[in-house]
Design a protein around this motif. Structure first.
Motif, PDB file in Angstrom:
ATOM      1  N   ALA A   1       4.692   1.245 -10.009  1.00  0.00           N
ATOM      2  CA  ALA A   1       5.092   1.262  -8.597  1.00  0.00           C
ATOM      3  C   ALA A   1       6.448   0.599  -8.388  1.00  0.00           C
ATOM      4  O   ALA A   1       7.196   0.977  -7.472  1.00  0.00           O
ATOM      5  CB  ALA A   1       4.035   0.571  -7.747  1.00  0.00           C
ATOM      6  N   GLN A   2       6.789  -0.372  -9.222  1.00  0.00           N
ATOM      7  CA  GLN A   2       8.069  -1.072  -9.069  1.00  0.00           C
ATOM      8  C   GLN A   2       9.248  -0.117  -9.186  1.00  0.00           C
ATOM      9  O   GLN A   2      10.314  -0.358  -8.620  1.00  0.00           O
ATOM     10  CB  GLN A   2       8.180  -2.172 -10.119  1.00  0.00           C
ATOM     11  CG  GLN A   2       7.235  -3.335  -9.888  1.00  0.00           C
ATOM     12  CD  GLN A   2       7.330  -4.390 -10.970  1.00  0.00           C
ATOM     13  OE1 GLN A   2       8.339  -4.506 -11.659  1.00  0.00           O
ATOM     14  NE2 GLN A   2       6.267  -5.165 -11.150  1.00  0.00           N
TER      15      GLN A   2
ATOM     16  N   GLU B   1       0.828  -1.204   0.000  1.00  0.00           N
ATOM     17  CA  GLU B   1       0.000   0.000   0.000  1.00  0.00           C
ATOM     18  C   GLU B   1       0.866   1.259   0.000  1.00  0.00           C
ATOM     19  O   GLU B   1       0.563   2.238  -0.690  1.00  0.00           O
ATOM     20  CB  GLU B   1      -0.923   0.003   1.211  1.00  0.00           C
ATOM     21  CG  GLU B   1      -1.867   1.205   1.255  1.00  0.00           C
ATOM     22  CD  GLU B   1      -2.842   1.133   2.421  1.00  0.00           C
ATOM     23  OE1 GLU B   1      -3.750   1.984   2.480  1.00  0.00           O
ATOM     24  OE2 GLU B   1      -2.693   0.236   3.282  1.00  0.00           O
ATOM     25  N   HIS B   2       1.948   1.213   0.765  1.00  0.00           N
ATOM     26  CA  HIS B   2       2.825   2.378   0.845  1.00  0.00           C
ATOM     27  C   HIS B   2       3.386   2.720  -0.537  1.00  0.00           C
ATOM     28  O   HIS B   2       3.390   3.891  -0.941  1.00  0.00           O
ATOM     29  CB  HIS B   2       3.973   2.106   1.818  1.00  0.00           C
ATOM     30  CG  HIS B   2       4.920   3.263   1.967  1.00  0.00           C
ATOM     31  ND1 HIS B   2       4.635   4.371   2.723  1.00  0.00           N
ATOM     32  CD2 HIS B   2       6.153   3.474   1.426  1.00  0.00           C
ATOM     33  CE1 HIS B   2       5.640   5.223   2.650  1.00  0.00           C
ATOM     34  NE2 HIS B   2       6.581   4.708   1.862  1.00  0.00           N
ATOM     35  N   VAL B   3       3.879   1.712  -1.254  1.00  0.00           N
ATOM     36  CA  VAL B   3       4.481   1.964  -2.563  1.00  0.00           C
ATOM     37  C   VAL B   3       3.411   2.298  -3.599  1.00  0.00           C
ATOM     38  O   VAL B   3       3.586   3.206  -4.424  1.00  0.00           O
ATOM     39  CB  VAL B   3       5.315   0.751  -3.013  1.00  0.00           C
ATOM     40  CG1 VAL B   3       5.942   1.013  -4.387  1.00  0.00           C
ATOM     41  CG2 VAL B   3       6.414   0.443  -1.996  1.00  0.00           C
TER      42      VAL B   3
ATOM     43  N   SER C   1       7.236  -8.500  -7.019  1.00  0.00           N
ATOM     44  CA  SER C   1       6.285  -9.549  -7.389  1.00  0.00           C
ATOM     45  C   SER C   1       5.561 -10.079  -6.161  1.00  0.00           C
ATOM     46  O   SER C   1       4.341 -10.293  -6.185  1.00  0.00           O
ATOM     47  CB  SER C   1       7.024 -10.691  -8.096  1.00  0.00           C
ATOM     48  OG  SER C   1       6.149 -11.758  -8.399  1.00  0.00           O
ATOM     49  N   ALA C   2       6.321 -10.298  -5.069  1.00  0.00           N
ATOM     50  CA  ALA C   2       5.704 -10.799  -3.836  1.00  0.00           C
ATOM     51  C   ALA C   2       4.710  -9.797  -3.265  1.00  0.00           C
ATOM     52  O   ALA C   2       3.712 -10.186  -2.638  1.00  0.00           O
ATOM     53  CB  ALA C   2       6.781 -11.114  -2.802  1.00  0.00           C
TER      54      ALA C   2
ATOM     55  N   GLU D   1       8.183   5.602  -1.441  1.00  0.00           N
ATOM     56  CA  GLU D   1       9.352   4.873  -1.929  1.00  0.00           C
ATOM     57  C   GLU D   1       9.780   3.839  -0.896  1.00  0.00           C
ATOM     58  O   GLU D   1       9.609   4.036   0.312  1.00  0.00           O
ATOM     59  CB  GLU D   1      10.505   5.842  -2.201  1.00  0.00           C
ATOM     60  CG  GLU D   1      10.228   6.842  -3.302  1.00  0.00           C
ATOM     61  CD  GLU D   1      11.420   7.750  -3.549  1.00  0.00           C
ATOM     62  OE1 GLU D   1      12.572   7.253  -3.533  1.00  0.00           O
ATOM     63  OE2 GLU D   1      11.215   8.957  -3.739  1.00  0.00           O
ATOM     64  N   LEU D   2      10.356   2.747  -1.386  1.00  0.00           N
ATOM     65  CA  LEU D   2      10.809   1.660  -0.526  1.00  0.00           C
ATOM     66  C   LEU D   2      12.228   1.294  -0.937  1.00  0.00           C
ATOM     67  O   LEU D   2      12.446   0.787  -2.036  1.00  0.00           O
ATOM     68  CB  LEU D   2       9.885   0.443  -0.654  1.00  0.00           C
ATOM     69  CG  LEU D   2      10.252  -0.804   0.152  1.00  0.00           C
ATOM     70  CD1 LEU D   2      10.269  -0.500   1.643  1.00  0.00           C
ATOM     71  CD2 LEU D   2       9.281  -1.940  -0.154  1.00  0.00           C
TER      72      LEU D   2
END
Length: 385
Positions: free
Chosen positions: A108-109, A70-72, A100-101, A77-78
């Motif tokens: 978003a990736q 949800e954050h991303v 993917s997980a 950013e992560l």
């Protein structure tokens, strides 16, 4: 926001996952950096294929998986730094496997980044910090395969026994740890102690000439050049950091032997054998064994009752100053020690999962500008320290 050392495993209390989810929700849109050891794949799933281990870790902590996704998805950013317990984070392809997980969209990736070593942006330098701890320093930060002493013990002692409490008590003396085994693990204590010695003897046998030297790591020089370019720093920065890194304990048989207190173990055995011989009437042999054991114990204690308590915290603080001076960083942020630190140019996140007496779950917020960042220690549920 920077946090570290969650060590997510199957046995992590659910309140840790719930607090992390609330923290992420409270920092919507922020750049969240996990500065190492978000996972604990070395103790939870040694030898398990990485994608499967990652899916299982996130499956157990579904609350965390949903919160990260949800954050991303909502623009946050992560960034993940590989630590000594989850070095796989820095492997090629891990970011894609994580995305993917989490079920992230292609757009978003692009907000997910991973590194095996450090992130550098302007005056801010973030890494886990284990590179400066001899017991956990890898042979080379960009070459996997040779385990540190710490990872060896996690895979050969912690994982088989499930004795995860020792992850937070590795700077204590063996006697104290052995006695605590009976309090913590009851009837399983003898097996826990046996596995400790099994791992300790294995570490000594794999040290010294059997341990791969950092300079002999195949392709290391080319990897450093590629990493420096990808990280947006000059090669001189990466070389300076390599020069500051600790020499792994297992590169030396003598240092490994000493680190595991084998001198004190052998002295204890000698004292016990001497007392037994005396009881059996073999006074000459018994007296010699007792004298030898007493002398060895005295020499060992002269080196300090606990030779390692607090040394990791001190090493990282000193190393952070070295990183700042050698690379021009204005703020260096580490994890690894599980103990918060806050200064003008160095901050340590502490451990979000294991606060160690802190007034809440610690993390660091980075404020200021890119050129002159400053750190603020915060505790989840409280105001700034």
């Amino acid at each position: 926001m920077v946090l570290a050392d969650l060590h997510l495993v199957r046995g992590t209390p659910p309140e840790v996952s719930q607090d992390l989810a609330r923290l992420l929700a409270d920092h919507a849109g922020a750049r969240v950096v996990f500065a190492g050891d978000l996972f604990d794949l070395s103790s939870e799933a040694p030898g398990m294929p990485r994608p499967k281990a990652l899916r299982e870790a996130l499956g157990v902590h579904a609350v965390v998986r949903a919160a990260l996704a949800e954050h991303v998805d909502r623009g946050g950013e992560l960034w993940l730094v590989g630590g000594n317990h989850d070095a796989e984070v820095g492997d090629d392809g891990f970011g894609g496997e994580l995305s993917s997980a989490l079920g992230l969209s292609r757009e978003a990736q692009g907000r997910v980044r991973t590194t095996p070593w450090f992130f550098r942006e302007g005056g801010l330098h973030i890494e886990h910090g284990h590179l400066y701890d001899p017991d956990n320093a890898p042979a080379h930060p960009l070459v996997s395969g040779q385990r540190s002493l710490g990872v060896h013990f996690v895979e050969e002692f912690i994982a088989p026994t499930g004795a995860h409490r020792y992850l937070q008590a590795n700077d204590q003396t063996p006697l104290k740890l052995f006695l605590s085994a009976f309090t913590w693990y009851g009837p399983r204590a003898p097996y826990v102690i046996y596995r400790y010695f099994h791992a300790a003897i294995g570490a000594v046998l794999q040290s010294g000439p059997f341990y791969q030297d950092r300079g002999e790591a195949e392709g290391a020089d080319a990897r450093v050049a590629r990493f420096a370019e990808a990280a947006g720093v000059g090669r001189e920065v990466a070389d300076a950091l390599l020069g500051l890194s600790a020499t792994p304990t297992m590169e030396s048989v003598a240092r490994t032997f000493s680190r595991l207190y084998f001198d004190r173990v052998l002295a204890t055995l000698s004292l016990g054998a001497g007392a037994t011989a005396m009881a059996l009437g073999k006074r000459g042999v018994g007296a010699a064994a007792l004298a030898g054991g007493a002398m060895a114990m005295a020499v060992s204690w002269a080196a300090g009752h606990n030779r390692y308590a607090g040394t990791v915290t001190e090493r990282l603080a000193t190393s952070a100053a070295g990183v700042a001076e050698a690379t021009g960083a204005r703020l260096v942020v580490f994890g690894h020690t599980h103990k918060e630190a806050l200064g003008e140019r160095y901050a340590n996140t502490g451990s979000f999962s294991f606060p160690r007496g802190a007034p809440g779950r610690p993390f660091v917020e980075v404020e200021g500008t890119g050129t002159f960042p400053r750190a603020v220690t915060r505790y989840w549920g409280q105001r700034a320290a």
